[in-house]
Design an enzyme around this catalytic site. Structure first.
Site, short mmCIF file in Angstrom:
data_model
loop_
_atom_site.label_atom_id
_atom_site.label_comp_id
_atom_site.label_asym_id
_atom_site.label_seq_id
_atom_site.Cartn_x
_atom_site.Cartn_y
_atom_site.Cartn_z
N ARG A 128 -19.89 -27.48 26.75
CA ARG A 128 -20.05 -28.00 26.57
C ARG A 128 -21.34 -28.27 26.24
O ARG A 128 -22.51 -27.97 26.54
CB ARG A 128 -19.87 -28.97 28.02
CG ARG A 128 -20.50 -30.23 28.77
CD ARG A 128 -19.56 -31.31 29.54
NE ARG A 128 -18.95 -31.64 29.25
CZ ARG A 128 -18.58 -33.24 30.16
NH1 ARG A 128 -18.95 -33.28 30.55
NH2 ARG A 128 -17.07 -33.80 30.03
N SER B 188 -12.05 -34.87 32.31
CA SER B 188 -13.35 -34.24 32.43
C SER B 188 -13.93 -33.48 33.92
O SER B 188 -13.55 -34.33 34.78
CB SER B 188 -14.95 -35.54 32.42
OG SER B 188 -16.29 -35.35 31.96
N TYR C 106 -28.07 -27.95 33.57
CA TYR C 106 -28.27 -26.66 34.16
C TYR C 106 -28.94 -25.16 32.74
O TYR C 106 -29.26 -25.57 32.06
CB TYR C 106 -26.79 -26.91 34.23
CG TYR C 106 -26.08 -27.88 35.19
CD1 TYR C 106 -27.02 -28.07 36.66
CD2 TYR C 106 -25.58 -28.29 35.52
CE1 TYR C 106 -26.99 -28.95 37.55
CE2 TYR C 106 -25.43 -29.66 36.12
CZ TYR C 106 -25.79 -29.47 36.43
OH TYR C 106 -25.90 -30.60 38.18
N ALA D 196 -17.60 -27.96 37.22
CA ALA D 196 -18.85 -26.76 37.30
C ALA D 196 -18.33 -25.23 38.80
O ALA D 196 -18.46 -25.75 39.57
CB ALA D 196 -19.74 -27.43 37.22
N GLN E 195 -15.22 -24.90 33.84
CA GLN E 195 -15.94 -24.93 33.17
C GLN E 195 -17.07 -23.87 34.14
O GLN E 195 -16.31 -23.96 35.43
CB GLN E 195 -16.19 -26.60 33.47
CG GLN E 195 -18.08 -26.66 32.48
CD GLN E 195 -18.30 -27.88 32.72
OE1 GLN E 195 -18.28 -28.08 34.30
NE2 GLN E 195 -19.14 -28.51 32.36
N GLY F 86 -14.52 -39.36 33.01
CA GLY F 86 -14.78 -38.73 34.65
C GLY F 86 -14.52 -39.98 34.93
O GLY F 86 -13.65 -39.92 35.77
C1 LIG Z 1 -19.36 -37.34 40.61
C2 LIG Z 1 -18.94 -36.75 39.88
C3 LIG Z 1 -18.85 -35.15 39.45
C4 LIG Z 1 -19.42 -34.56 37.88
N1 LIG Z 1 -19.54 -33.32 37.85
C5 LIG Z 1 -19.43 -32.29 36.42
C6 LIG Z 1 -19.82 -31.36 35.74
O1 LIG Z 1 -19.09 -30.48 37.30
N2 LIG Z 1 -20.13 -30.90 34.90
C7 LIG Z 1 -19.92 -31.74 33.96
O2 LIG Z 1 -20.06 -30.89 32.76
N3 LIG Z 1 -20.52 -33.01 34.11
C8 LIG Z 1 -20.17 -33.33 35.54
N4 LIG Z 1 -19.90 -34.60 35.85
C9 LIG Z 1 -20.15 -35.37 34.25
C10 LIG Z 1 -19.24 -36.25 34.10
O3 LIG Z 1 -17.99 -35.07 33.56
C11 LIG Z 1 -18.90 -36.86 32.39
O4 LIG Z 1 -19.20 -36.29 31.48
C12 LIG Z 1 -19.84 -38.56 33.01
O5 LIG Z 1 -19.60 -38.60 34.06
C13 LIG Z 1 -18.80 -39.41 32.00
O6 LIG Z 1 -18.39 -40.45 31.82
P1 LIG Z 1 -17.57 -41.18 32.16
O7 LIG Z 1 -18.11 -41.74 32.31
O8 LIG Z 1 -16.42 -41.05 31.87
O9 LIG Z 1 -17.97 -41.17 34.54
C14 LIG Z 1 -20.02 -35.33 36.84
C15 LIG Z 1 -19.19 -36.91 37.55
C16 LIG Z 1 -19.18 -36.92 38.02
C17 LIG Z 1 -19.46 -38.59 38.51
#
Ligand SMILES: Cc1cc2nc3c(=O)[nH]c(=O)nc-3n(C[C@H](O)[C@H](O)[C@H](O)COP(=O)(O)O)c2cc1C
Length: 365
Positions: free
Chosen positions: A234, A22, A186, A62, A104, A334
């Site tokens: 997304r 992710s 966003y 992102a 992304q 993630g």
């Molecule tokens: C450190 C961090 C940075 C993230 N940056 C983004 C991002 O740049 N773009 C995005 O769509 N989601 C971002 N997310 C959300 C993750 O892509 C993911 O959707 C979210 O953490 C839930 O999944 P998980 O439970 O497996 O962590 C971020 C999450 C974390 C923890």
């Protein structure tokens, strides 16, 4: 046979498995000078480790299409040649290790110009390399956030062009998948949701008008992206507002997501990456293992668009069940992948599938 480790073909691109990384911001680029927004050794090592760990697709964090679209001054960008070149090195390394490189593309809108999370994440001004954010209207994200500049139609046209230019650079850098970031409050999400979009022109009001900016961005990106390669989008499936009886604020809903999914499909999107939330401060979100999977499952059941699931997917058998049961075509991992870059190879072993260990590590397999 493991469904999680079955390849997935989208257009002419075959992704070797359905355990994907992710997008996750690292807030680790230079904040000024010629290296601003340029991937560093950190990004190469961070993303590269997950490719070595066996993920089928690696989605970059992102990546801003213009400087004022960064969430923090330390975000990555793809608006100049230097950034494109450095991304080329990253994309090449990921592909060399068997992972599909995805990027992304994002614009943070009114949630831009904030500090790195480990420094509190508060809005930052020009003295800390910040700027005045932009948005669909002059409404701040939350208390303590600045009033954004309201985008006019010329600004919107320029931004659609910035997404197209960034897609062109992403392709030249070697990415095979481009994802439009329409989630997490966003800019695109700010336009989609009635919670944040109070415009009275062609970009506000009805569902069609609120979706106009998203679809213009998708069309512009699609026009740059080759027919034989897939485009992802997304979405935040819900703002967790009007669907919650205890929080009647009007927001984007799961029904809206299904409707948008059908539109996206007809505009050439190949997969909906289904997340949720991020638009309304203090929305009450009922989290738990796989809590966003049902939203992806609805898209799969009610439309012809492919969908991936994300959010608290941490166990190999849980991921296997999500894909095998047809709730999603793939899972995005993630935080679990931050804890364990080798999660996909470990899951493959647990599920009796072939992982993708590099030759250099074969004595350990
Ligand atoms: C450190 C961090 C940075 C993230 N940056 C983004 C991002 O740049 N773009 C995005 O769509 N989601 C971002 N997310 C959300 C993750 O892509 C993911 O959707 C979210 O953490 C839930 O999944 P998980 O439970 O497996 O962590 C971020 C999450 C974390 C923890």
């Amino acid at each position: 046979m493991s469904a999680l480790f079955e390849p997935l073909t989208l257009r002419d691109l075959t992704i070797p498995n359905r355990a994907w990384m992710s997008p996750m911001c690292q807030y680790s680029a230079a904040v000024e000078g010629p290296e601003q927004g340029v991937p560093t050794d950190w990004h190469l090592t961070h993303l590269g480790s997950r490719a070595v760990g066996g993920a089928g697709l690696i989605m970059t964090e992102a990546t801003a299409v213009s400087p004022e679209g960064r969430i923090s001054p330390a975000d990555l960008g793809l608006w100049n040649e230097r950034q494109q070149e450095a991304f080329g090195r990253v994309a090449r390394f990921l592909a060399e290790h068997g992972a599909v490189p995805g990027v992304q593309l994002a614009h943070a809108g009114r949630k831009a110009s904030t500090d790195r999370p480990w420094r509190g994440g508060a809005p930052v001004g020009p003295e800390e390399h910040g700027w005045r954010p932009v948005g669909p209207g002059p409404i701040p994200f939350d208390e303590g956030h600045p009033v954004p500049h309201e985008l006019d139609e010329a600004d919107i046209r320029r931004l659609v062009g910035a997404f197209a230019a960034a897609a062109r650079r992403a392709l030249a850098a070697g990415f095979k998948v481009v994802e439009v970031h329409g989630a997490h409050g966003y800019l695109i999400h700010q336009f989609l949701s009635p919670f944040t979009n109070h415009r009275t022109d062609a970009y506000g009001g009805s569902f069609e008008n609120r979706a106009r900016f998203a679809l213009e961005v998708v069309d512009a990106v699609r026009a740059e992206w080759p027919e034989e390669l897939p485009v992802f989008f997304r979405v935040s499936a819900t703002d967790w507002l009007s669907e919650n009886p205890e929080d009647p604020r009007e927001g984007w809903t799961a029904d809206d997501t299904v409707r948008l999914a059908k539109e996206l499909l007809s505009h050439g999107v190949d997969l909906l990456d289904v997340s949720s939330g991020g638009n309304a401060p203090r929305a009450r979100i009922a989290t738990g293992p796989g809590y966003q999977v049902p939203f992806a499952a609805r898209v799969r059941a009610e439309t012809d668009l492919r969908a991936s699931a994300v959010g608290l997917v941490t166990e190999p058998r849980q991921a296997e069940e999500i894909v095998a049961s047809g709730q999603a075509d793939a899972v995005m991992l993630g935080r679990e992948l931050l804890r364990d870059p080798y999660w996909p190879n470990r899951a493959a072993r647990e599920l009796g599938a072939a992982g993708r260990w590099p030759h250099q590590y074969h004595r350990a397999v």
